[in-house]
Design a protein around this motif. Structure first.
Motif, PDB file in Angstrom:
ATOM      1  N   MET A 203      -1.820   0.006  -1.538  1.00 21.80           N
ATOM      2  CA  MET A 203      -1.483  -0.800  -0.786  1.00 21.80           C
ATOM      3  C   MET A 203      -1.631  -2.202  -1.246  1.00 21.80           C
ATOM      4  O   MET A 203      -1.007  -3.385  -1.353  1.00 21.80           O
ATOM      5  N   PRO A 213       4.037  -4.518   2.195  1.00 20.85           N
ATOM      6  CA  PRO A 213       3.176  -3.291   2.181  1.00 20.85           C
ATOM      7  C   PRO A 213       3.659  -2.447   3.501  1.00 20.85           C
ATOM      8  O   PRO A 213       3.027  -1.230   3.475  1.00 20.85           O
ATOM      9  N   ALA A 214       4.354  -2.660   4.368  1.00 24.20           N
ATOM     10  CA  ALA A 214       4.968  -1.932   5.266  1.00 24.20           C
ATOM     11  C   ALA A 214       5.621  -0.447   4.587  1.00 24.20           C
ATOM     12  O   ALA A 214       5.640   0.326   5.189  1.00 24.20           O
ATOM     13  N   TYR A 216       4.367   1.064   2.509  1.00 25.09           N
ATOM     14  CA  TYR A 216       3.519   2.299   2.290  1.00 25.09           C
ATOM     15  C   TYR A 216       3.462   3.187   3.553  1.00 25.09           C
ATOM     16  O   TYR A 216       3.310   4.344   3.498  1.00 25.09           O
ATOM     17  N   SER A 251      -3.911   3.454   7.214  1.00 23.77           N
ATOM     18  CA  SER A 251      -3.272   2.550   6.489  1.00 23.77           C
ATOM     19  C   SER A 251      -2.328   1.749   7.492  1.00 23.77           C
ATOM     20  O   SER A 251      -2.270   0.600   6.899  1.00 23.77           O
ATOM     21  N   ASN A 252      -2.269   2.177   8.631  1.00 25.39           N
ATOM     22  CA  ASN A 252      -1.401   1.300   9.661  1.00 25.39           C
ATOM     23  C   ASN A 252      -2.513  -0.102   9.990  1.00 25.39           C
ATOM     24  O   ASN A 252      -2.207  -1.143  10.034  1.00 25.39           O
ATOM     25  N   LEU A 255      -2.517  -2.217   6.867  1.00 21.46           N
ATOM     26  CA  LEU A 255      -1.265  -3.350   7.039  1.00 21.46           C
ATOM     27  C   LEU A 255      -1.380  -4.396   7.867  1.00 21.46           C
ATOM     28  O   LEU A 255      -1.097  -5.542   7.553  1.00 21.46           O
ATOM     29  N   TYR A 258      -2.813  -7.657   6.056  1.00 21.12           N
ATOM     30  CA  TYR A 258      -2.122  -8.508   5.173  1.00 21.12           C
ATOM     31  C   TYR A 258      -1.312  -9.572   6.176  1.00 21.12           C
ATOM     32  O   TYR A 258      -0.826  -9.111   7.140  1.00 21.12           O
ATOM     33  N   ARG A 263       5.644  -9.666   4.745  1.00 23.95           N
ATOM     34  CA  ARG A 263       6.047  -8.419   5.660  1.00 23.95           C
ATOM     35  C   ARG A 263       7.648  -8.911   5.904  1.00 23.95           C
ATOM     36  O   ARG A 263       7.628  -8.997   7.164  1.00 23.95           O
TER      37      ARG A 263
END
Ligand SMILES: [Zn+2]
Length: 438
Positions: A203, A213-214, A216, A251-252, A255, A258, A263
């Motif tokens: 990421m 990065p969303a 990902y 990972s969420n 996110l 960032y 985004r």
């Protein structure tokens, strides 16, 4: 407390490194800057990748023959690699022609993604996520503790050879060989910690390369969904990169760290992705038919397989792999001359494809065109060296041509590699009855 534990770990690592320094080596991890045990030097890592990459590419059914998509994946991959912790590795990226969803990194930064995976992605950020995750494994030197010299030697000799219990004595066994050659691909299994680290790095690299990065978490959701819908498609990928709920949650959360700048829908880059995957989407229905035909062949529904593959080759006439399957199906249906024509078409479209050359060799043998069969098998043997099934078919040709000595040498070479199954039995019986073995 925490720092005491950390320094304790470092002390242990230094101790471990001193202990093994004579058998292996120590390297400074480019991500953590800690000293770590490494079974390969960077030079060995690069050399191993260079040796294995062409073989793994062949085992994954060769390259997907679309220069536009190949260039695109290479460009996206290099953009991410340039902002990674090891930007100077000789990175290479390719799209291999397997229908399953998979991606893998070999030592030294050689990375492959399957046609099946790219087909199911929707934007460039999702593609970047898959590649960046693999680059994360390379950057954090996860390979350095797996690929010992013994592992590499084992991979080079075992490619294909456990497959050959059902050798090409009958045409019907052809398809299982063609399929199993790929299934035999041995990949490294990453630990949970390594997966967590590759997610984190992946990421980060996406953001550094200006991707949303969303993408990902979109990819993770997609893999999870497809994995539930059709588990067999993701078997290899999940066995080397286990996908846990914990990884998705982490990972969420990551996110959210960032800022909003990246985004945006633009930074998902859906347009460029759609543009570069036009041909892929055009041939996707033909590959679906080819996959259905393989299933039909495995339940011995030969006429259905032939029908599907005739449609598939009409829809996507430039796809060598589909012609290979058609050759196998036509051979199984005992349409010898159709089989030869299909195999020739495959070879013409993709002369450096192992499966095309091998299948051409087999169908020509069954048509008693021995000299031509030997030429095709010779070409297969140059692409992947010393595969027992190739040597076996060469022996069958020499036997049929009355060249008993050469045939015997080939059968003997097969028995050095394969000990059981119909192919080994065939070789053994010939050698005994000709008086070469007692
Ligand atoms: Zn992974």
């Amino acid at each position: 407390m925490k720092s005491a534990a950390a320094s304790n770990t470092i002390v242990k690592k230094i101790f471990l490194c001193t202990l093994v320094v004579f058998v292996a080596g120590c390297a400074v991890n480019p991500v953590t800057h800690e000293s770590q045990l490494s079974l390969m030097s960077p030079q060995q890592e690069v050399a191993t990748g260079q040796e294995l990459y062409p073989l793994y590419t062949q085992m994954s059914f060769g390259l997907f023959q679309d220069p536009v998509l190949q260039d695109y994946v290479q460009t996206v991959g290099k953009r991410l690699a340039a902002v990674s912790h090891r930007p100077n590795m000789p990175y290479e990226f390719n799209v291999v022609n397997g229908s399953e969803m998979n991606a893998y990194a070999l030592p030294g930064g050689k990375i492959s993604i399957t046609r099946g995976m790219v087909t199911r992605l929707q934007n460039e950020a999702q593609l970047a996520a898959v590649l960046a995750h693999e680059i994360g494994h390379v950057s954090a030197m996860h390979h350095a503790t797996f690929y010992t010299r013994q592992v590499v030697a084992g991979l080079l000799t075992s490619i294909g050879s456990s497959v050959l219990q059902a050798a090409g004595v009958a045409g019907a066994d052809l398809i299982s060989q063609v399929g199993l050659l790929a299934a035999n691909l041995t990949l490294m299994k990453y630990s949970r910690d390594q997966e967590r680290q590759a997610d984190e790095l992946g990421m980060e690299y996406m953001v550094r390369a200006q991707y949303n990065p969303a993408g990902y978490v979109q990819t993770m959701a997609l893999l999870q969904e497809e994995g539930k819908r059709e588990p067999s498609l993701l078997e290899s990928f999940f066995s080397s990169h286990p996908l846990t709920t914990e990884r998705i949650v982490a990972s969420n959360q990551r996110l959210e760290k960032y800022g909003p700048e990246l985004r945006t829908p633009e930074a998902l880059r859906q347009g460029p992705f759609a543009e570069r995957t036009v041909y892929l989407r055009q041939v996707a229905p033909a590959y679906e038919k080819a996959d259905k035909a393989k299933e039909a062949l495995s339940r011995r529904d030969v006429s259905r397989a032939v029908q599907l593959l005739r449609q598939a080759t009409a829809e996507a006439p430039k796809e060598a792999l589909i012609w290979v399957y058609r050759a196998v199906a036509e051979k199984t249906a005992e349409n010898g001359s159709e089989a030869v024509a299909a195999a020739h078409r495959a070879v013409e479209l993709y002369p450096d494809m192992y499966h095309a050359r091998y299948v051409a060799g087999v169908v020509l043998f069954h048509e008693r065109r021995h000299q031509e069969s030997l030429e095709q098998l010779g070409a297969a043997n140059k692409i992947i060296k010393d595969q027992p099934q190739v040597i076996f078919m060469m022996g069958r040709n020499w036997e049929a041509m009355g060249q008993r000595d050469r045939a015997a040498r080939a059968y003997y070479a097969v028995l050095q590699k394969v000990k059981k199954g119909p192919m080994a039995q065939y070789c053994y019986q010939r050698l005994v009855s000709w008086g070469y073995l007692r």
